[in-house]
Motif scaffolding. Structure first.
Motif, short mmCIF file in Angstrom:
data_model
loop_
_atom_site.label_atom_id
_atom_site.label_comp_id
_atom_site.label_asym_id
_atom_site.label_seq_id
_atom_site.Cartn_x
_atom_site.Cartn_y
_atom_site.Cartn_z
N LEU A 198 58.37 89.32 34.18
CA LEU A 198 58.71 90.07 33.75
C LEU A 198 58.25 91.66 34.65
O LEU A 198 58.75 92.24 34.52
CB LEU A 198 57.78 90.38 32.38
CG LEU A 198 58.52 90.08 31.23
CD1 LEU A 198 58.08 90.50 30.10
CD2 LEU A 198 59.98 91.13 31.19
N PRO A 268 63.11 79.89 19.85
CA PRO A 268 62.19 79.50 18.49
C PRO A 268 62.36 79.78 17.31
O PRO A 268 61.94 79.70 15.98
CB PRO A 268 61.20 79.89 19.36
CG PRO A 268 61.20 79.50 20.22
CD PRO A 268 62.53 80.44 20.51
N GLU B 45 52.07 76.83 34.18
CA GLU B 45 52.81 78.00 35.44
C GLU B 45 52.05 76.65 36.47
O GLU B 45 51.52 75.42 36.40
CB GLU B 45 52.49 79.24 35.88
CG GLU B 45 51.89 80.08 34.78
CD GLU B 45 51.28 81.40 35.35
OE1 GLU B 45 52.34 82.11 36.01
OE2 GLU B 45 50.94 81.93 34.78
N SER B 46 52.98 76.79 37.82
CA SER B 46 52.63 75.92 38.64
C SER B 46 51.80 76.35 39.04
O SER B 46 51.09 77.33 39.24
CB SER B 46 54.01 76.37 39.63
OG SER B 46 54.41 77.92 39.01
N GLN B 200 71.38 71.99 29.33
CA GLN B 200 70.05 71.46 28.80
C GLN B 200 69.56 71.13 27.86
O GLN B 200 69.19 70.22 27.02
CB GLN B 200 68.74 72.70 28.99
CG GLN B 200 67.63 72.87 28.63
CD GLN B 200 66.53 73.66 29.04
OE1 GLN B 200 66.13 74.20 30.22
NE2 GLN B 200 66.43 74.64 28.02
N HIS B 223 57.54 74.71 31.86
CA HIS B 223 57.19 76.22 31.85
C HIS B 223 57.12 77.09 31.03
O HIS B 223 57.10 78.19 30.77
CB HIS B 223 57.28 76.33 33.21
CG HIS B 223 58.09 76.98 33.67
ND1 HIS B 223 58.87 76.50 34.16
CD2 HIS B 223 59.64 77.65 33.23
CE1 HIS B 223 60.15 76.30 34.66
NE2 HIS B 223 59.91 77.69 33.79
N ASP B 224 58.80 76.33 30.25
CA ASP B 224 59.46 77.22 28.73
C ASP B 224 58.54 77.18 27.56
O ASP B 224 58.73 75.89 26.61
CB ASP B 224 60.88 76.32 29.53
CG ASP B 224 62.07 77.28 28.42
OD1 ASP B 224 61.35 78.47 27.37
OD2 ASP B 224 63.07 77.51 28.51
N SER B 226 59.39 78.39 24.72
CA SER B 226 60.35 78.25 23.77
C SER B 226 61.75 76.88 23.74
O SER B 226 61.47 76.17 22.33
CB SER B 226 61.26 79.26 23.63
OG SER B 226 61.04 80.09 25.64
N VAL B 229 58.90 74.14 22.43
CA VAL B 229 58.70 74.87 20.06
C VAL B 229 59.72 73.77 19.47
O VAL B 229 59.40 73.64 17.94
CB VAL B 229 58.41 76.11 20.10
CG1 VAL B 229 58.82 76.58 18.93
CG2 VAL B 229 57.73 77.12 20.83
N GLU B 230 61.04 74.06 20.00
CA GLU B 230 61.65 73.53 19.25
C GLU B 230 61.65 71.49 19.41
O GLU B 230 61.95 71.06 18.54
CB GLU B 230 63.56 73.34 20.32
CG GLU B 230 63.46 74.90 19.74
CD GLU B 230 65.25 74.85 20.51
OE1 GLU B 230 66.35 73.59 20.56
OE2 GLU B 230 65.49 75.62 21.03
N LEU B 264 51.85 84.55 27.84
CA LEU B 264 53.11 83.66 28.28
C LEU B 264 54.54 83.39 27.51
O LEU B 264 55.17 84.08 27.87
CB LEU B 264 52.18 82.16 28.17
CG LEU B 264 53.39 81.09 28.88
CD1 LEU B 264 53.42 81.66 30.29
CD2 LEU B 264 52.24 79.76 28.80
N SER B 267 56.48 86.96 28.00
CA SER B 267 57.05 87.10 29.36
C SER B 267 58.51 86.69 29.22
O SER B 267 59.36 86.51 30.24
CB SER B 267 55.65 85.82 29.91
OG SER B 267 54.79 85.88 30.51
N PHE B 268 58.63 86.22 28.23
CA PHE B 268 60.01 86.00 27.81
C PHE B 268 60.62 86.48 27.24
O PHE B 268 60.55 86.90 25.51
CB PHE B 268 60.18 84.53 26.95
CG PHE B 268 59.70 82.86 28.03
CD1 PHE B 268 60.62 82.93 28.78
CD2 PHE B 268 58.81 82.57 27.92
CE1 PHE B 268 60.20 81.52 29.81
CE2 PHE B 268 57.67 81.49 28.71
CZ PHE B 268 58.90 80.43 29.68
N PRO B 285 48.59 84.18 39.61
CA PRO B 285 48.04 83.13 38.80
C PRO B 285 47.10 82.62 40.25
O PRO B 285 46.83 83.51 41.57
CB PRO B 285 49.12 82.16 39.45
CG PRO B 285 50.29 82.63 38.97
CD PRO B 285 50.54 84.06 39.75
#
Lengths: 346, 354
Positions: A198, A268, B45-46, B200, B223-224, B226, B229-230, B264, B267-268, B285
């Motif tokens: 971001l 989500p 994260e990495s 995906q 790292h995703d 969302s 969550v699914e 985190l 960040s999306f 990081p």
């Protein structure tokens, strides 16, 4: 250089194509075939705006950016910069390079690992005619513009000593050092750690607003396009299939491919995602160049879609789509019966 | 939660890269359990240690990676009952017997995981033959085709080389191979990161169906958030080699308690609603060679207190024991006011982000 006003068209691609020759089935002795990596794509970048180009791998978005940077020569089409047509048969001039800069995906591969950051920043300045005496001061200024402060802390480091996010800022800084009006960013955040993405996006937006830069932001991440873009273009198999201002492409997609793309993003907020009806990617290469590229995967495809290329249809003044579904009856009738009769060559 | 439904039990697990003074601590004091048939998502994260953690658990770590402490117990299901298996104490031969038939792993890069000189069918054949040397070629072929069918690939793919398949198809082959011997636990390390979103989505929904059909437990690393969550029942967030938060997936999404989890998620960019400026997480990081004192996140944390700079927070239990968080903000003895953004109830309204 001309003065930039927000909203003016800075760089324009008109029906730009790039075809590559590839071997078909049968290996070395196989017949050659044409791959239309980009096929009659038209886009315009405006000063002070971000144009997001969204598409999956192989959709031609990177080739389009490279053509605009004039690293790849177009097969056909026209490029206009500030309204002036460019002679594409000639070599790229330095003045073009100082106006249009490209930022690449992998920040680690884009800078020389055995040279200090100072070299990466100062070299383009020298090449583009900055006096030797002014270079050091200018390099500091450039790093400050991408919030790498204090600059002295970064200039004498080697690339491996910096994080991906810092390096990507240096790449952007390097692109900006020659004071271009147009910045082409090819997936600038996809290799970065999620927590710093971001920051880089916000930086691009800030540069765009403060310097009236025209930015082309190439991505496969729709959510980030929605976050940053003034206009979004969706590419599929080398063609622009949908375009709209602001967030319309994502909020109200019309093309079945865009709909598939948007519904595929993990969300989500909407866990009861409907099972998308478009089918797997395995057939995507076997489309017929005369028909709609997406028709083999499209749940709404008709015979017309398989045999005739869909026209560009305006949904409203800020939104257009290349799809037969949106076409008017008149446009459908314009397609002659004889051309409909040709069967799809799978 | 009786212990009989527990399939994996990890206690105080440590992994370092290198020895002595130069050692870099990649995984520090990680403890968690996994129930039968559950999906545990690991986010970070990495460099957060998420991959190192699972390579350590399955004893796949290569030098200079060393397991420096902990206990890993796997509960094996076999026709003649269940037994506990100590992953760290077992001999190499025992581990070989357990791998693939009880625990299998899908790596991020399917292209690197498949031998480029061999047809897909040959890879399947080898796995099946090693497990059951008495089987006939025809039987193994039939089983291979059945497995490809599970991941919706045509049987003719067995005759193909890896380079002839698309990225999504290769990843499906890897998933089919991981399921070949019907393991109780499958570990997937960023299986969809290299794929585009449409592929995906297809693979994730197939995974969903497969899990329902075959009932294996899954550890899914990405790292995703969302995506997790699914997919996941529980999500574990890692930072600098430690677990910083663990909670049921939806609770974590609706009401993150750790500032890093909140950052985190911030960040999306969202797919709906008004566009607004988001900040992500400031700073970079951490460098594992030179970790900050106290809480490793404190230099990037907007809520950091004096205590965070000197004392390392332990995981503490919140929300009636459903959630674990390693953050001083939630410790009663710090008497800190919990910031609004980290205070919401997981069952209340949608949380607003600052």
């Amino acid at each position: 250089m001309t003065e930039r006003h927000t909203g003016d068209v800075a760089l324009e691609a008109i029906d730009l194509s790039r075809h590559f020759t590839a071997r078909g089935e049968g290996g070395f002795f196989g017949a050659k075939k044409q791959v239309r990596a980009v096929d009659r794509a038209s886009i315009s970048l405006r000063s002070g705006e971000v144009l997001a180009v969204v598409g999956e791998s192989g959709s031609g978005k990177s080739v389009l950016a490279r053509m605009l940077a004039r690293i790849v020569t177009p097969t056909s089409g026209e490029i206009k910069i500030y309204g002036e047509s460019i002679d594409l048969t000639k070599r790229r001039e330095l003045s073009y390079a100082s106006e249009v800069q490209l930022v690449l995906q992998d920040p680690f591969a884009a800078v020389n690992p055995v040279r200090r950051v100072r070299y990466a920043i100062e070299r383009p300045l020298l090449l583009h005619g900055t006096n030797k005496a002014d270079v050091a001061a200018k390099a500091n200024e450039v790093l400050e513009s991408v919030s790498l402060t204090p600059p002295e802390q970064y200039l004498d480091r080697y690339p491996h000593e910096l994080s991906g996010g810092q390096l990507q800022r240096i790449n952007i800084a390097r692109g900006l050092s020659v004071n271009p009006g147009i910045l082409l960013a090819d997936e600038p955040i996809s290799m970065l750690d999620v927590s710093v993405r971001l920051g880089v996006l916000n930086l691009l937006r800030e540069l765009c607003d403060n310097r009236h830069l025209a930015i082309m932001y190439i991505t496969h991440d729709i959510a980030s396009a929605r976050y940053i873009a003034d206009e979004t273009v969706v590419m599929y198999a080398g063609q622009v299939v949908e375009r709209a201002r602001q967030t319309t492409v994502i909020d109200a997609p019309v093309h079945p491919y865009t709909q598939l793309l948007v519904s595929s993003v993990p969300n989500p907020e909407n866990l009861s995602h409907q099972n998308t009806s478009a089918t797997s990617t395995t057939v995507s290469i076997n489309f017929n160049y005369d028909g709609c590229r997406f028709s083999p995967r499209c749940p709404h495809a008709t015979d017309l879609c398989h045999t005739n290329e869909p026209p560009n249809v305006d949904v409203d003044e800020n939104h257009s789509v290349r799809c037969w579904l949106a076409a008017s009856d008149e446009q459908r009738r314009a397609v002659t019966i004889s051309s409909r009769a040709t069967s799809p060559a799978n | 939660m009786s212990s009989s439904t527990r399939i994996l039990d990890v206690k105080n697990f440590y992994v370092a890269y290198g020895y002595g003074e130069d050692a870099v601590q990649a995984v520090t004091d990680v403890s968690f359990t996994l129930e039968k048939g559950h999906v545990l998502g690991v986010a970070g994260e990495s460099g957060s240690g998420k991959s190192t953690l699972v390579y350590g658990l399955t004893r796949l770590l290569r030098a200079p990676g060393v397991i420096t402490g902990g206990d890993v117990t796997l509960r094996l299901q076999s026709p003649d009952g269940e037994r506990d298996f100590d992953m760290l104490a077992a001999s190499d031969a025992d581990i070989r017997a357990v791998r693939w038939s009880h625990v299998s792993i899908v790596m991020q890069s399917a292209l690197n995981a498949l031998n480029p000189m061999r047809k897909i069918g040959k890879e399947f054949d080898e796995v099946l033959r090693t497990h059951d040397p008495k089987s006939t070629k025809a039987q193994r072929r039939e089983r291979s085709e059945e497995l490809l069918g599970l991941v919706k690939l045509a049987p003719d793919r067995l005759q193909r080389f890896p380079h002839e398949l698309s990225g999504g198809q290769r990843q499906r082959v890897m998933i089919a191979m991981a399921l070949a011997l019907q393991p109780e636990l499958v570990i997937m390390d960023e299986p969809t990161t290299a794929l585009d979103v449409v592929t995906q989505r297809e693979i994730v929904s197939e995974l969903h169906d497969l899990r329902e059909k075959l009932g294996f437990a899954l550890i899914f690393i990405t790292h995703d958030l969302s995506l997790l969550v699914e997919l996941a029942d529980d999500i574990m967030v890692m930072y600098a080699g430690r677990i910083v938060e663990r909670a049921p997936a939806l609770d974590l999404y609706r009401a993150p308690r750790h500032p890093y989890t909140l950052g985190l998620m911030d960040s999306f960019p969202p797919l709906q609603g008004e566009r607004q400026v988001m900040t992500g997480i400031p700073g970079t990081p951490p460098n594992l060679k030179n970790l900050p004192t106290g809480c490793a996140f404190h230099p990037r944390c907007p809520y950091a207190m004096d205590r965070c700079r000197t004392e390392e927070p332990e995981l503490m239990s919140l929300d009636n024991g459903e959630r674990l968080v390693a953050c001083w903000l939630h410790d009663p003895s710090s008497s800190a006011a919990v910031p609004v953004a980290l205070r919401h109830s997981p069952h209340g309204d949608q949380q607003e982000q600052s």
